[in-house]
Write an enzyme that holds these catalytic residues in place. Sequence first.
Site, short mmCIF file in Angstrom:
data_model
loop_
_atom_site.label_atom_id
_atom_site.label_comp_id
_atom_site.label_asym_id
_atom_site.label_seq_id
_atom_site.Cartn_x
_atom_site.Cartn_y
_atom_site.Cartn_z
N SER A 44 11.34 -7.22 7.01
CA SER A 44 11.63 -6.15 6.04
C SER A 44 10.35 -5.64 5.40
O SER A 44 10.22 -4.44 5.14
CB SER A 44 12.60 -6.64 4.97
OG SER A 44 12.07 -7.76 4.27
N GLU A 45 9.36 -6.53 5.14
CA GLU A 45 8.06 -6.10 4.62
C GLU A 45 6.93 -6.94 5.21
O GLU A 45 7.10 -8.14 5.45
CB GLU A 45 8.00 -6.20 3.09
CG GLU A 45 8.67 -5.06 2.35
CD GLU A 45 10.09 -5.37 1.96
OE1 GLU A 45 10.79 -4.47 1.50
OE2 GLU A 45 10.50 -6.54 2.12
N THR A 46 5.81 -6.29 5.41
CA THR A 46 4.55 -6.92 5.77
C THR A 46 3.51 -6.43 4.78
O THR A 46 3.47 -5.23 4.46
CB THR A 46 4.12 -6.55 7.20
OG1 THR A 46 5.12 -7.01 8.12
CG2 THR A 46 2.79 -7.18 7.57
#
Length: 277
Positions: A44-46
């Site tokens: 979902s996020e990096t």
Amino acid sequence: MRRFTQVDVFTDELTFGNPVAVVHDADDLTTQGMADFARWTNLSETTFLIAPTDERADYQLRIFTTQTELPFAGHPTLGSAHAWLEAGGIATDPESLVQQCGAGLVRIRRDGTRLAFAAPPLIRGGDVDAEDMTEIMAHLGIEPDVVVDAQWADNGPGWVALLLTDAETVLALHPKPTDSGRFSAVGVIGPYPPHSEVDFEVRAFAPRAPQGEDPVTGSLNASLGQWLIGTQRAPSSYVAAQGTAIGRRGRVYVTQIGDDIWVGGNSVTGVTGMMHK
């Protein structure tokens, strides 16, 4: 090559929270390179840790989904702070950190074994109009009698939030996956009975999230805390569960200290290695 860490956030046991990929020493990566790598991780996020340009900050963070860059997000903030400290980062203040990101400077304090961030100001708040509510309820598959209140709670991702009658109703939701309409981020919260293990159940529905639901969401819990504590619908300190419906066991600790709402949780490192880029 540069250091890479994958951290599970809002849990004290690996695989039960919300993972974030963290790339260290990313100053020489281009924006396109960051976006490409974030798509490749498929989380979902990096996030990418780089040197701050504001002398008040300990580090700077850029946050990417698989599709876009975000000015702020909660679990990436805590997971990246955990990774930065674990890699030997030394804060100016031993009791707290200052993160520079697209939303400005975010304070992060050490709360025993947990880290907690100060909830950022809302971009949009206030009541949800009747037409919007009709569309949101249709997406969630609920009737007006289970909705106690609703508010815009957008601190970056676009959250609109609904307070439902109870946690059981929250857990029973089955939104229409292809019918989110104009709303890209819908948060729902409901109380547990008194003397339960936790105080509230939270769910976060967003088309960009795997299976349309985010496991544990710092930004949503931040704006929910501001709303519910501010209206005295929640005590000044409470614990929210999130991820229960999708097999996670997230725990979010929300506390008011002075004028600030702090959102905290445990983080555990799941993967360490090197990024070859």
